[in-house]
Scaffold this motif. Structure first.
Motif, PDB file in Angstrom:
ATOM      1  N   PRO A 127     -38.312  26.968   6.020  1.00 21.00           N
ATOM      2  CA  PRO A 127     -38.482  28.406   6.282  1.00 21.00           C
ATOM      3  C   PRO A 127     -38.095  28.791   7.706  1.00 21.00           C
ATOM      4  O   PRO A 127     -37.560  29.874   7.927  1.00 21.00           O
ATOM      5  CB  PRO A 127     -39.977  28.636   6.030  1.00 21.00           C
ATOM      6  CG  PRO A 127     -40.401  27.522   5.121  1.00 21.00           C
ATOM      7  CD  PRO A 127     -39.530  26.367   5.465  1.00 21.00           C
ATOM      8  N   ALA A 128     -38.323  27.880   8.687  1.00 21.91           N
ATOM      9  CA  ALA A 128     -37.958  28.189  10.066  1.00 21.91           C
ATOM     10  C   ALA A 128     -36.445  28.300  10.203  1.00 21.91           C
ATOM     11  O   ALA A 128     -35.933  29.189  10.894  1.00 21.91           O
ATOM     12  CB  ALA A 128     -38.514  27.120  11.006  1.00 21.91           C
ATOM     13  N   LEU A 129     -35.731  27.406   9.554  1.00 22.90           N
ATOM     14  CA  LEU A 129     -34.267  27.442   9.612  1.00 22.90           C
ATOM     15  C   LEU A 129     -33.745  28.701   8.916  1.00 22.90           C
ATOM     16  O   LEU A 129     -32.815  29.347   9.397  1.00 22.90           O
ATOM     17  CB  LEU A 129     -33.673  26.182   8.970  1.00 22.90           C
ATOM     18  CG  LEU A 129     -32.162  26.036   9.028  1.00 22.90           C
ATOM     19  CD1 LEU A 129     -31.682  26.022  10.469  1.00 22.90           C
ATOM     20  CD2 LEU A 129     -31.729  24.787   8.314  1.00 22.90           C
ATOM     21  N   LYS A 130     -34.347  29.051   7.795  1.00 21.13           N
ATOM     22  CA  LYS A 130     -33.939  30.267   7.094  1.00 21.13           C
ATOM     23  C   LYS A 130     -34.190  31.503   7.962  1.00 21.13           C
ATOM     24  O   LYS A 130     -33.358  32.415   8.003  1.00 21.13           O
ATOM     25  CB  LYS A 130     -34.697  30.388   5.777  1.00 21.13           C
ATOM     26  CG  LYS A 130     -34.236  29.411   4.721  1.00 21.13           C
ATOM     27  CD  LYS A 130     -35.024  29.606   3.447  1.00 21.13           C
ATOM     28  CE  LYS A 130     -34.619  28.578   2.413  1.00 21.13           C
ATOM     29  NZ  LYS A 130     -35.400  28.698   1.187  1.00 21.13           N
ATOM     30  N   ALA A 131     -35.303  31.535   8.681  1.00 24.50           N
ATOM     31  CA  ALA A 131     -35.600  32.667   9.552  1.00 24.50           C
ATOM     32  C   ALA A 131     -34.601  32.745  10.690  1.00 24.50           C
ATOM     33  O   ALA A 131     -34.148  33.835  11.080  1.00 24.50           O
ATOM     34  CB  ALA A 131     -37.024  32.540  10.089  1.00 24.50           C
ATOM     35  N   MET A 132     -34.232  31.584  11.268  1.00 20.79           N
ATOM     36  CA  MET A 132     -33.259  31.557  12.357  1.00 20.79           C
ATOM     37  C   MET A 132     -31.896  32.072  11.868  1.00 20.79           C
ATOM     38  O   MET A 132     -31.231  32.849  12.551  1.00 20.79           O
ATOM     39  CB  MET A 132     -33.128  30.145  12.916  1.00 20.79           C
ATOM     40  CG  MET A 132     -32.216  30.065  14.127  1.00 20.79           C
ATOM     41  SD  MET A 132     -32.070  28.414  14.790  1.00 20.79           S
ATOM     42  CE  MET A 132     -31.002  27.676  13.579  1.00 20.79           C
ATOM     43  N   MET A 133     -31.482  31.664  10.685  1.00 21.74           N
ATOM     44  CA  MET A 133     -30.205  32.116  10.140  1.00 21.74           C
ATOM     45  C   MET A 133     -30.240  33.612   9.843  1.00 21.74           C
ATOM     46  O   MET A 133     -29.263  34.318  10.079  1.00 21.74           O
ATOM     47  CB  MET A 133     -29.867  31.333   8.863  1.00 21.74           C
ATOM     48  CG  MET A 133     -29.502  29.886   9.134  1.00 21.74           C
ATOM     49  SD  MET A 133     -28.130  29.695  10.278  1.00 21.74           S
ATOM     50  CE  MET A 133     -26.829  30.449   9.376  1.00 21.74           C
ATOM     51  N   ALA A 134     -31.362  34.092   9.345  1.00 21.42           N
ATOM     52  CA  ALA A 134     -31.484  35.523   9.075  1.00 21.42           C
ATOM     53  C   ALA A 134     -31.391  36.315  10.369  1.00 21.42           C
ATOM     54  O   ALA A 134     -30.788  37.389  10.424  1.00 21.42           O
ATOM     55  CB  ALA A 134     -32.806  35.805   8.355  1.00 21.42           C
ATOM     56  N   GLU A 135     -31.996  35.760  11.454  1.00 21.80           N
ATOM     57  CA  GLU A 135     -31.941  36.429  12.759  1.00 21.80           C
ATOM     58  C   GLU A 135     -30.508  36.470  13.279  1.00 21.80           C
ATOM     59  O   GLU A 135     -30.040  37.478  13.807  1.00 21.80           O
ATOM     60  CB  GLU A 135     -32.854  35.697  13.739  1.00 21.80           C
ATOM     61  CG  GLU A 135     -32.910  36.334  15.105  1.00 21.80           C
ATOM     62  CD  GLU A 135     -33.786  35.532  16.050  1.00 21.80           C
ATOM     63  OE1 GLU A 135     -33.486  35.563  17.254  1.00 21.80           O
ATOM     64  OE2 GLU A 135     -34.730  34.889  15.591  1.00 21.80           O
ATOM     65  N   LYS A 136     -29.750  35.372  13.102  1.00 27.18           N
ATOM     66  CA  LYS A 136     -28.356  35.300  13.564  1.00 27.18           C
ATOM     67  C   LYS A 136     -27.483  36.300  12.802  1.00 27.18           C
ATOM     68  O   LYS A 136     -26.577  36.893  13.352  1.00 27.18           O
ATOM     69  CB  LYS A 136     -27.796  33.893  13.363  1.00 27.18           C
ATOM     70  CG  LYS A 136     -28.389  32.861  14.259  1.00 27.18           C
ATOM     71  CD  LYS A 136     -27.577  32.762  15.481  1.00 27.18           C
ATOM     72  CE  LYS A 136     -28.110  31.578  16.296  1.00 27.18           C
ATOM     73  NZ  LYS A 136     -27.618  31.590  17.620  1.00 27.18           N
ATOM     74  N   LEU A 137     -27.773  36.429  11.502  1.00 27.98           N
ATOM     75  CA  LEU A 137     -26.972  37.319  10.676  1.00 27.98           C
ATOM     76  C   LEU A 137     -27.432  38.767  10.742  1.00 27.98           C
ATOM     77  O   LEU A 137     -26.773  39.648  10.191  1.00 27.98           O
ATOM     78  CB  LEU A 137     -26.976  36.829   9.220  1.00 27.98           C
ATOM     79  CG  LEU A 137     -26.339  35.451   8.977  1.00 27.98           C
ATOM     80  CD1 LEU A 137     -26.548  35.033   7.542  1.00 27.98           C
ATOM     81  CD2 LEU A 137     -24.864  35.484   9.308  1.00 27.98           C
ATOM     82  N   GLY A 138     -28.555  38.995  11.367  1.00 27.58           N
ATOM     83  CA  GLY A 138     -29.050  40.360  11.511  1.00 27.58           C
ATOM     84  C   GLY A 138     -29.743  40.875  10.278  1.00 27.58           C
ATOM     85  O   GLY A 138     -29.769  42.072  10.026  1.00 27.58           O
ATOM     86  N   ARG A 139     -30.288  40.007   9.466  1.00 25.46           N
ATOM     87  CA  ARG A 139     -31.003  40.408   8.264  1.00 25.46           C
ATOM     88  C   ARG A 139     -32.501  40.212   8.475  1.00 25.46           C
ATOM     89  O   ARG A 139     -32.908  39.327   9.218  1.00 25.46           O
ATOM     90  CB  ARG A 139     -30.576  39.545   7.075  1.00 25.46           C
ATOM     91  CG  ARG A 139     -29.125  39.683   6.705  1.00 25.46           C
ATOM     92  CD  ARG A 139     -28.836  38.826   5.507  1.00 25.46           C
ATOM     93  NE  ARG A 139     -27.394  38.726   5.290  1.00 25.46           N
ATOM     94  CZ  ARG A 139     -26.818  37.746   4.630  1.00 25.46           C
ATOM     95  NH1 ARG A 139     -27.526  36.776   4.131  1.00 25.46           N
ATOM     96  NH2 ARG A 139     -25.520  37.734   4.456  1.00 25.46           N
ATOM     97  N   PRO A 140     -33.296  40.965   7.766  1.00 26.38           N
ATOM     98  CA  PRO A 140     -34.748  40.713   7.865  1.00 26.38           C
ATOM     99  C   PRO A 140     -35.112  39.418   7.142  1.00 26.38           C
ATOM    100  O   PRO A 140     -34.529  39.078   6.130  1.00 26.38           O
ATOM    101  CB  PRO A 140     -35.375  41.923   7.176  1.00 26.38           C
ATOM    102  CG  PRO A 140     -34.321  42.504   6.302  1.00 26.38           C
ATOM    103  CD  PRO A 140     -33.001  42.137   6.948  1.00 26.38           C
ATOM    104  N   ALA A 141     -36.069  38.681   7.693  1.00 23.15           N
ATOM    105  CA  ALA A 141     -36.453  37.380   7.131  1.00 23.15           C
ATOM    106  C   ALA A 141     -37.282  37.494   5.895  1.00 23.15           C
ATOM    107  O   ALA A 141     -37.849  38.405   5.506  1.00 23.15           O
ATOM    108  CB  ALA A 141     -37.200  36.564   8.179  1.00 23.15           C
TER     109      ALA A 141
END
Length: 139
Positions: A125-139
């Protein structure tokens, strides 16, 4: 002669017409007919057909002797080939050292060369949140 050349334009090409005139000059006494010109062109046409047939046969023989086109493999897709190569190296090294034949095998021999990523990611989940932050999407 110009009218004869125009009439024969569809039947004979320029080279055949010139060859017929050169050959016919030896025997014709007056202006030749269309049939006489075509008859005089026959040896030239037969020789040209023979040359073209020989050239075609040479090309066909060269095509039969030609090597197949080389097959190229992308370096990133050679995991199976490398695994098999290293397994053979290991088997030959054991044989040279006198250790007997090992039960070596190529572990990736039956697998496809290209590894497909799974459809579902097992990222944390932490990696998914980091990727969402990079892509500008809400986690």
């Amino acid at each position: 002669m110009q009218l004869l050349a125009e009439d024969l334009g569809e039947t004979l090409d320029a080279q055949a017409f010139r060859a017929a005139i050169a050959e016919g000059r030896k025997t014709w006494r007056f202006l030749p007919t269309l049939a006489e010109i075509i008859e005089a062109a026959q040896p030239f046409l037969a020789e040209r057909r023979d040359r073209m047939r020989q050239e075609r046969e040479r090309n066909e023989a060269a095509d039969r002797r030609a090597l197949p086109a080389p097959a190229y493999v992308a370096p990133q897709d050679t995991a199976g080939t490398l695994a098999e190569t290293f397994a053979k190296i290991d088997a030959n090294t054991r044989e040279l050292l006198g250790q007997g034949k090992a039960a070596s095998f190529a572990p990736y021999a039956e697998r496809p060369h290209k590894i497909e990523m799974p459809a579902v990611s097992d990222a944390s989940p932490a990696l998914k949140a980091m990727m969402a932050e990079k892509l500008g999407r809400p986690a």
